[in-house]
Design a protein around this motif. Structure first.
Motif, short mmCIF file in Angstrom:
data_model
loop_
_atom_site.label_atom_id
_atom_site.label_comp_id
_atom_site.label_asym_id
_atom_site.label_seq_id
_atom_site.Cartn_x
_atom_site.Cartn_y
_atom_site.Cartn_z
N VAL A 28 -14.14 21.53 34.75
CA VAL A 28 -15.48 22.09 34.91
C VAL A 28 -15.70 23.39 34.14
O VAL A 28 -16.83 23.82 33.97
CB VAL A 28 -15.82 22.34 36.40
N CYS A 29 -14.64 24.00 33.67
CA CYS A 29 -14.77 25.30 33.02
C CYS A 29 -15.36 25.16 31.62
O CYS A 29 -14.81 24.46 30.77
CB CYS A 29 -13.41 25.98 32.94
N PRO A 30 -16.47 25.86 31.34
CA PRO A 30 -17.01 25.85 29.98
C PRO A 30 -16.00 26.46 29.00
O PRO A 30 -15.27 27.39 29.36
CB PRO A 30 -18.26 26.74 30.09
N ASP A 31 -15.98 25.93 27.80
CA ASP A 31 -14.99 26.36 26.81
C ASP A 31 -15.02 27.86 26.54
O ASP A 31 -13.97 28.52 26.47
CB ASP A 31 -15.16 25.60 25.49
N PHE A 33 -15.95 30.21 28.40
CA PHE A 33 -15.45 30.89 29.59
C PHE A 33 -13.92 30.81 29.66
O PHE A 33 -13.25 31.76 30.05
CB PHE A 33 -16.07 30.22 30.82
N TRP A 34 -13.40 29.66 29.29
CA TRP A 34 -11.95 29.43 29.28
C TRP A 34 -11.27 30.47 28.38
O TRP A 34 -10.21 30.98 28.69
CB TRP A 34 -11.66 28.02 28.78
N MET A 35 -11.90 30.78 27.26
CA MET A 35 -11.32 31.68 26.27
C MET A 35 -11.51 33.15 26.61
O MET A 35 -10.95 34.01 25.95
CB MET A 35 -11.93 31.39 24.89
N ASP A 36 -12.32 33.46 27.59
CA ASP A 36 -12.64 34.85 27.94
C ASP A 36 -11.46 35.53 28.62
O ASP A 36 -11.14 35.25 29.78
CB ASP A 36 -13.87 34.87 28.85
N ALA A 37 -10.81 36.43 27.90
CA ALA A 37 -9.61 37.10 28.40
C ALA A 37 -9.90 37.95 29.65
O ALA A 37 -9.03 38.12 30.50
CB ALA A 37 -9.00 37.98 27.30
N LYS A 38 -11.10 38.49 29.76
CA LYS A 38 -11.41 39.34 30.91
C LYS A 38 -11.45 38.55 32.22
O LYS A 38 -11.11 39.07 33.27
CB LYS A 38 -12.76 40.05 30.69
N TYR A 84 -4.45 32.11 24.42
CA TYR A 84 -4.64 31.30 25.62
C TYR A 84 -4.28 29.87 25.28
O TYR A 84 -4.41 29.44 24.13
CB TYR A 84 -6.09 31.37 26.11
N PRO A 85 -3.83 29.11 26.27
CA PRO A 85 -3.62 27.68 26.01
C PRO A 85 -4.97 26.98 25.97
O PRO A 85 -5.92 27.42 26.62
CB PRO A 85 -2.80 27.22 27.23
N THR A 86 -5.06 25.91 25.22
CA THR A 86 -6.30 25.14 25.22
C THR A 86 -6.43 24.42 26.56
O THR A 86 -5.44 24.27 27.30
CB THR A 86 -6.31 24.10 24.09
N LYS A 87 -7.61 23.95 26.84
CA LYS A 87 -7.81 23.17 28.06
C LYS A 87 -6.95 21.91 28.04
O LYS A 87 -6.40 21.52 29.06
CB LYS A 87 -9.30 22.83 28.24
N GLN A 88 -6.80 21.31 26.86
CA GLN A 88 -5.97 20.11 26.73
C GLN A 88 -4.50 20.44 27.02
O GLN A 88 -3.82 19.70 27.74
CB GLN A 88 -6.12 19.50 25.32
#
Length: 158
Positions: A28-31, A33-38, A84-88
């Motif tokens: 469910v996490c938008p991409d 957002f996934w990459m947002d380090a904060k 960060y790791p990718t969602k995959q």
């Protein structure tokens, strides 16, 4: 499973939805957002999964190596990461550790539930399962709070 392993069945019924919710957090996490380090959203999932990898080991001397996916990342919540790791990658890691967790449960019978875990004699195998349910649910709640506070839909309770 025999009728005498009803408690293992109860633990599995509580553990499996926890695992499913953890997987859904990735989906469910938008991409962006996934990459947002904060936000540290992905790190909550990575931390919870790595904890399962640690606790569900079947042998005390089994190697415990935390993957870094060839990137500058750590599961430590208080340490910054340059990547960060990718969602995959995270999905594959979660699936790998879920199979470890399920193998741990598959080896159990009700008679073995109060045996010490292989890592610490004072902690039973039941403690390990319940600790992981509580720990993973904590991080699911943390991620759901991040989603909610950013007007995104949280993962549904299973």
């Amino acid at each position: 499973m025999s009728m005498s392993d009803q408690m293992v069945a109860v633990l599995r019924r509580q553990f499996e939805p926890t695992l499913e919710m953890l997987k859904q957090l990735i989906e469910v996490c938008p991409d962006d957002f996934w990459m947002d380090a904060k936000q540290k959203y992905w790190k909550q999932i990575f931390h919870a999964t790595t904890s399962m990898k640690f606790w569900f080991r079947q042998q005390k001397d089994e190697e415990f190596k935390i993957p870094d996916f060839g990137k500058d990342i750590t599961e430590a919540l208080d340490k910054e990461c340059a990547d960060y790791p990718t969602k995959q990658e995270m999905t594959e890691y979660v699936e790998e550790i879920l199979s470890v967790a399920r193998r741990f449960l598959d080896e159990l019978t009700d008679d073995k539930l109060l045996e010490p875990c292989v890592l610490f004699e004072e902690i039973t195998k039941t403690d390990v399962i319940l600790m992981q349910i509580r720990h993973v649910q904590h991080h699911i709640g943390y991620c759901n709070n991040i989603l909610n506070s950013n007007h995104l839909e949280a993962v549904k309770w299973l």
